[in-house]
Scaffold this motif. Sequence first.
Motif, PDB file in Angstrom:
ATOM      1  N   ASN A 134       5.581  -0.125  -9.066  1.00 26.91           N
ATOM      2  CA  ASN A 134       5.089  -1.414  -9.557  1.00 26.91           C
ATOM      3  C   ASN A 134       4.935  -2.481  -8.486  1.00 26.91           C
ATOM      4  O   ASN A 134       4.076  -3.356  -8.606  1.00 26.91           O
ATOM      5  CB  ASN A 134       6.016  -1.948 -10.657  1.00 26.91           C
ATOM      6  N   GLU A 135       5.756  -2.429  -7.446  1.00 27.98           N
ATOM      7  CA  GLU A 135       5.760  -3.478  -6.429  1.00 27.98           C
ATOM      8  C   GLU A 135       5.017  -3.107  -5.151  1.00 27.98           C
ATOM      9  O   GLU A 135       4.714  -3.983  -4.342  1.00 27.98           O
ATOM     10  CB  GLU A 135       7.200  -3.868  -6.078  1.00 27.98           C
ATOM     11  N   ALA A 136       4.725  -1.822  -4.961  1.00 26.15           N
ATOM     12  CA  ALA A 136       4.052  -1.396  -3.739  1.00 26.15           C
ATOM     13  C   ALA A 136       2.809  -0.555  -4.019  1.00 26.15           C
ATOM     14  O   ALA A 136       1.718  -0.896  -3.577  1.00 26.15           O
ATOM     15  CB  ALA A 136       5.014  -0.621  -2.843  1.00 26.15           C
ATOM     16  N   SER A 155      -4.745   1.534  -1.955  1.00 23.79           N
ATOM     17  CA  SER A 155      -4.094   2.694  -2.591  1.00 23.79           C
ATOM     18  C   SER A 155      -3.679   3.757  -1.580  1.00 23.79           C
ATOM     19  O   SER A 155      -3.934   4.953  -1.773  1.00 23.79           O
ATOM     20  CB  SER A 155      -5.022   3.290  -3.654  1.00 23.79           C
ATOM     21  N   CYS A 156      -3.012   3.330  -0.507  1.00 25.18           N
ATOM     22  CA  CYS A 156      -2.626   4.280   0.540  1.00 25.18           C
ATOM     23  C   CYS A 156      -1.189   4.762   0.424  1.00 25.18           C
ATOM     24  O   CYS A 156      -0.730   5.553   1.246  1.00 25.18           O
ATOM     25  CB  CYS A 156      -2.857   3.668   1.917  1.00 25.18           C
ATOM     26  N   ILE A 157      -0.454   4.309  -0.605  1.00 24.96           N
ATOM     27  CA  ILE A 157       0.934   4.740  -0.783  1.00 24.96           C
ATOM     28  C   ILE A 157       0.952   5.784  -1.887  1.00 24.96           C
ATOM     29  O   ILE A 157       0.407   5.580  -2.970  1.00 24.96           O
ATOM     30  CB  ILE A 157       1.840   3.546  -1.153  1.00 24.96           C
ATOM     31  N   HIS A 158       1.575   6.905  -1.598  1.00 23.25           N
ATOM     32  CA  HIS A 158       1.567   8.050  -2.503  1.00 23.25           C
ATOM     33  C   HIS A 158       2.972   8.624  -2.659  1.00 23.25           C
ATOM     34  O   HIS A 158       3.850   8.358  -1.843  1.00 23.25           O
ATOM     35  CB  HIS A 158       0.643   9.156  -1.965  1.00 23.25           C
ATOM     36  N   ASN A 212       6.984  -7.138  -0.458  1.00 24.23           N
ATOM     37  CA  ASN A 212       7.570  -6.908  -1.776  1.00 24.23           C
ATOM     38  C   ASN A 212       8.841  -6.074  -1.728  1.00 24.23           C
ATOM     39  O   ASN A 212       9.766  -6.309  -2.513  1.00 24.23           O
ATOM     40  CB  ASN A 212       6.562  -6.239  -2.703  1.00 24.23           C
ATOM     41  N   LEU A 213       8.898  -5.082  -0.844  1.00 28.66           N
ATOM     42  CA  LEU A 213      10.049  -4.164  -0.779  1.00 28.66           C
ATOM     43  C   LEU A 213      10.460  -3.901   0.672  1.00 28.66           C
ATOM     44  O   LEU A 213      10.311  -2.783   1.186  1.00 28.66           O
ATOM     45  CB  LEU A 213       9.719  -2.848  -1.472  1.00 28.66           C
ATOM     46  N   CYS A 248      -1.843  -4.708   5.662  1.00 30.80           N
ATOM     47  CA  CYS A 248      -1.821  -6.003   4.970  1.00 30.80           C
ATOM     48  C   CYS A 248      -0.408  -6.537   4.808  1.00 30.80           C
ATOM     49  O   CYS A 248      -0.207  -7.743   4.682  1.00 30.80           O
ATOM     50  CB  CYS A 248      -2.530  -5.920   3.628  1.00 30.80           C
ATOM     51  N   GLY A 249       0.590  -5.649   4.758  1.00 31.01           N
ATOM     52  CA  GLY A 249       1.981  -6.052   4.663  1.00 31.01           C
ATOM     53  C   GLY A 249       2.491  -6.331   3.265  1.00 31.01           C
ATOM     54  O   GLY A 249       3.644  -6.740   3.093  1.00 31.01           O
TER      55      GLY A 249
END
Length: 64
Positions: A49-51, A58-61, A21-22, A15-16
């Motif tokens: 907060n931004e990613a 919810s794929c960023i860990h 955002n960062l 989605c980007g």
Amino acid sequence: MARTAWVDPDECISCGLCIENLPEVFRFADSGKAECYNSAGASEADIQNEAMDPCPVSCIHWKD
């Protein structure tokens, strides 16, 4: 020691949002999926907060 973020490519829908955002932390990999190339590019709070929090799948860990 600062934590390192990572993107699960199997869950990412490209989605980007994190890149928008960062851009100093995330970019698109050759696969077309987002990747974290520079966790030191932003604070842990900003990455959270931004990613991480706004990611629609919810794929960023955080790496353990």
